[in-house]
Design an enzyme around this catalytic site. Structure first.
Site, mmCIF file in Angstrom:
data_model
loop_
_atom_site.group_PDB
_atom_site.id
_atom_site.type_symbol
_atom_site.label_atom_id
_atom_site.label_comp_id
_atom_site.label_asym_id
_atom_site.label_seq_id
_atom_site.Cartn_x
_atom_site.Cartn_y
_atom_site.Cartn_z
ATOM 1 N N ASP A 51 -32.636 28.681 13.343
ATOM 2 C CA ASP A 51 -31.640 27.779 12.766
ATOM 3 C C ASP A 51 -32.158 26.348 12.721
ATOM 4 O OD1 ASP A 51 -29.689 29.670 12.225
ATOM 5 O OD2 ASP A 51 -28.870 29.569 14.246
ATOM 6 N N ARG A 149 -13.622 5.927 24.880
ATOM 7 C CA ARG A 149 -14.612 5.363 25.789
ATOM 8 C C ARG A 149 -15.207 6.506 26.598
ATOM 9 N NH1 ARG A 149 -13.884 0.499 30.148
ATOM 10 N NH2 ARG A 149 -16.074 0.437 30.721
ATOM 11 N N ASP A 151 -19.076 9.157 26.855
ATOM 12 C CA ASP A 151 -20.491 9.412 26.542
ATOM 13 C C ASP A 151 -20.786 9.441 25.048
ATOM 14 O OD1 ASP A 151 -20.866 9.606 29.223
ATOM 15 O OD2 ASP A 151 -21.435 11.730 29.249
ATOM 16 N N THR A 162 -20.498 26.276 15.744
ATOM 17 C CA THR A 162 -21.028 27.203 16.751
ATOM 18 C C THR A 162 -22.196 26.601 17.527
ATOM 19 O OG1 THR A 162 -22.347 28.154 14.965
ATOM 20 C CG2 THR A 162 -20.342 29.340 15.580
ATOM 21 N N ALA A 163 -22.567 25.373 17.201
ATOM 22 C CA ALA A 163 -23.713 24.734 17.849
ATOM 23 C C ALA A 163 -23.242 23.752 18.937
ATOM 24 C CB ALA A 163 -24.597 24.082 16.794
ATOM 25 N N ASN A 165 -21.052 21.460 19.056
ATOM 26 C CA ASN A 165 -19.599 21.423 19.160
ATOM 27 C C ASN A 165 -19.048 22.483 20.111
ATOM 28 O OD1 ASN A 165 -16.722 20.984 17.955
ATOM 29 N ND2 ASN A 165 -17.160 23.125 17.514
ATOM 30 N N LYS A 166 -19.623 23.680 20.042
ATOM 31 C CA LYS A 166 -19.113 24.778 20.878
ATOM 32 C C LYS A 166 -19.436 24.553 22.350
ATOM 33 C CE LYS A 166 -18.721 29.779 21.105
ATOM 34 N NZ LYS A 166 -18.996 29.886 22.560
ATOM 35 N N SER A 167 -20.558 23.913 22.613
ATOM 36 C CA SER A 167 -20.948 23.652 23.997
ATOM 37 C C SER A 167 -19.987 22.705 24.703
ATOM 38 C CB SER A 167 -22.351 23.043 24.060
ATOM 39 O OG SER A 167 -23.281 23.874 23.437
ATOM 40 N N ALA A 186 -17.151 13.723 27.249
ATOM 41 C CA ALA A 186 -16.717 13.050 28.470
ATOM 42 C C ALA A 186 -15.972 11.739 28.237
ATOM 43 C CB ALA A 186 -17.934 12.805 29.384
HETATM 44 P P1 NAP Z 1 -32.716 22.986 19.981
HETATM 45 O O1 NAP Z 1 -32.299 22.019 21.029
HETATM 46 O O2 NAP Z 1 -34.067 23.551 20.020
HETATM 47 O O3 NAP Z 1 -31.739 24.260 19.959
HETATM 48 C C1 NAP Z 1 -30.404 24.279 20.069
HETATM 49 C C2 NAP Z 1 -29.919 25.734 19.908
HETATM 50 O O4 NAP Z 1 -28.840 25.745 18.983
HETATM 51 C C3 NAP Z 1 -30.963 26.703 19.352
HETATM 52 O O5 NAP Z 1 -30.811 27.945 19.995
HETATM 53 C C4 NAP Z 1 -30.588 26.808 17.886
HETATM 54 O O6 NAP Z 1 -30.983 28.009 17.283
HETATM 55 C C5 NAP Z 1 -29.095 26.740 17.993
HETATM 56 N N1 NAP Z 1 -28.387 26.370 16.766
HETATM 57 C C6 NAP Z 1 -28.710 25.458 15.831
HETATM 58 N N2 NAP Z 1 -27.769 25.403 14.879
HETATM 59 C C7 NAP Z 1 -26.830 26.317 15.219
HETATM 60 C C8 NAP Z 1 -25.607 26.729 14.644
HETATM 61 N N3 NAP Z 1 -25.156 26.188 13.513
HETATM 62 N N4 NAP Z 1 -24.878 27.686 15.278
HETATM 63 C C9 NAP Z 1 -25.316 28.233 16.429
HETATM 64 N N5 NAP Z 1 -26.455 27.875 17.028
HETATM 65 C C10 NAP Z 1 -27.202 26.931 16.425
HETATM 66 O O7 NAP Z 1 -32.506 22.263 18.572
HETATM 67 P P2 NAP Z 1 -32.602 22.877 17.130
HETATM 68 O O8 NAP Z 1 -33.008 24.302 17.154
HETATM 69 O O9 NAP Z 1 -33.382 21.939 16.299
HETATM 70 O O10 NAP Z 1 -31.066 22.816 16.662
HETATM 71 C C11 NAP Z 1 -30.425 21.586 16.490
HETATM 72 C C12 NAP Z 1 -29.024 21.715 16.967
HETATM 73 O O11 NAP Z 1 -28.964 21.877 18.368
HETATM 74 C C13 NAP Z 1 -28.193 20.477 16.732
HETATM 75 O O12 NAP Z 1 -27.754 20.385 15.390
HETATM 76 C C14 NAP Z 1 -27.065 20.692 17.724
HETATM 77 O O13 NAP Z 1 -25.987 21.402 17.138
HETATM 78 C C15 NAP Z 1 -27.660 21.570 18.787
HETATM 79 N N6 NAP Z 1 -27.633 20.880 20.075
HETATM 80 C C16 NAP Z 1 -26.867 21.432 21.053
HETATM 81 C C17 NAP Z 1 -26.726 20.805 22.275
HETATM 82 C C18 NAP Z 1 -25.860 21.458 23.304
HETATM 83 O O14 NAP Z 1 -25.330 22.537 23.020
HETATM 84 N N7 NAP Z 1 -25.680 20.841 24.444
HETATM 85 C C19 NAP Z 1 -27.366 19.596 22.505
HETATM 86 C C20 NAP Z 1 -28.139 19.047 21.494
HETATM 87 C C21 NAP Z 1 -28.265 19.705 20.274
HETATM 88 P P3 NAP Z 1 -32.543 28.344 16.961
HETATM 89 O O15 NAP Z 1 -33.130 28.746 18.293
HETATM 90 O O16 NAP Z 1 -32.449 29.485 16.024
HETATM 91 O O17 NAP Z 1 -33.197 27.147 16.370
#
Ligand code: NAP
Ligand code: MN
Length: 265
Positions: A51, A149, A151, A162-163, A165-167, A186
């Site tokens: 993704d 006010r 983080d 699902t990314a 936002n879900k966390s 927070a």
């Molecule tokens: P990453 O930090 O390497 O991976 C974040 C995880 O989120 C990976 O497993 C990625 O899948 C997965 N992911 C990305 N888009 C998704 C979606 N729409 N639905 C479900 N899972 C998704 O960063 P990255 O792979 O470049 O992905 C960037 C995304 O990470 C950002 O857009 C943000 O949404 C997310 N993120 C999450 C957190 C958290 O949950 N605390 C913090 C920072 C960023 P793949 O392994 O297939 O790449």
């Protein structure tokens, strides 16, 4: 409609991927596709990876709404990928078939200080860049809504729900709904500071404005999907859902909810 036959491959230059791509390239050529080196000439953009790679493929090619994006995963179940790298025949079949079902994913637009718009497919995230809190006035359309006010905040699309936002316990939203969701990181809630506290979802008819308070003279880190914006000075951010839709191929029996179930349940 012009025939879709010019394909651009977007991938990380890793050895493991390169081997598999070689056979995919040959197959595409045998099947009558033209593999182009310049993505501007393409009407199909295939992202090979996860993704994260798909997000980069869309970003680096400028969020085009005049071409079809195809997500090909090299791992397991991915949200933006309908194909697995080992199912090459299925991929070619789907790209050739004019009747193939297409998903249309809404993109979020963020305008920073009136300097022009940036697009996001997953989300725009704002985070304090120092140990201290961020303070942000939130407006929905012209209504002053709350002062946040804490983080930071996450403004996500339905597919981004699902990314990140879900966390932070945001809701998972059906991408058939044209809307965007705001989730808190927070928030401080006490007798001086009060926010809604829960995530909320705005329709595509609404605009949201964030005004960052600068009493503390520090600026947030702004993330657009998986890229950090190199903007230091930033005061006002305008958000809206664009009419831009990112089109991807959809396989039968592989709806968004199939993917949600497969990934999380
Ligand atoms: P990453 O930090 O390497 O991976 C974040 C995880 O989120 C990976 O497993 C990625 O899948 C997965 N992911 C990305 N888009 C998704 C979606 N729409 N639905 C479900 N899972 C998704 O960063 P990255 O792979 O470049 O992905 C960037 C995304 O990470 C950002 O857009 C943000 O949404 C997310 N993120 C999450 C957190 C958290 O949950 N605390 C913090 C920072 C960023 P793949 O392994 O297939 O790449
Ligand atoms: Mn990743």
């Amino acid at each position: 409609m012009a025939v879709r036959n010019k394909i651009f491959f977007f991938y990380k230059k890793e050895e493991r991927t390169l081997e598999k791509i070689q056979s995919l390239l040959s197959l595409a050529i045998t099947e009558g596709f033209e593999v182009v080196e310049d993505e501007k000439e393409a009407n199909i953009i295939a992202s090979i990876g996860g993704d994260g790679t798909f997000l980069q493929a869309v970003r680096k090619t400028g969020f085009r709404d005049d071409c079809l994006y195809v997500g090909v995963s090299t791992l397991e179940n991915e949200f933006y990928c309908d194909f697995h790298i080992d199912d090459q025949a299925g991929m070619i079949e789907a790209m050739k078939n004019e009747q193939v079902e297409v998903r249309k994913y809404p993109a979020l637009s963020v305008n920073i200080d009136g300097q022009g718009s940036f697009f996001c497919l997953n989300e725009c995230s704002l985070r304090s860049s120092i140990i201290r809190t961020l303070e942000i006035d939130v407006f929905i359309d012209d209504l002053y809504f709350e002062t946040f006010r804490g983080d930071g905040m996450i403004i996500s699309t339905p597919t981004g729900s699902t990314a990140y936002n879900k966390s932070v316990s945001g809701a998972v939203v059906d991408p058939m709904l044209a809307c965007y969701q705001i989730s808190e990181l927070a928030s401080l809630n006490n007798n001086h500071y009060r926010t809604l506290g829960s995530s909320f979802i705005l329709s595509d008819n609404r605009k949201m404005t964030l005004k960052i308070k600068h009493d503390n003279s520090h600026y947030p880190i702004i993330g657009m999907d998986n890229e950090a914006m190199s903007i230091k000075h930033c005061e006002t951010l305008h958000f809206e859902l664009t009419s831009k839709r990112i089109k991807t191929v959809k396989l039968k029996d592989n709806s968004f909810w199939h993917k949600v179930k497969r990934s999380f349940l």
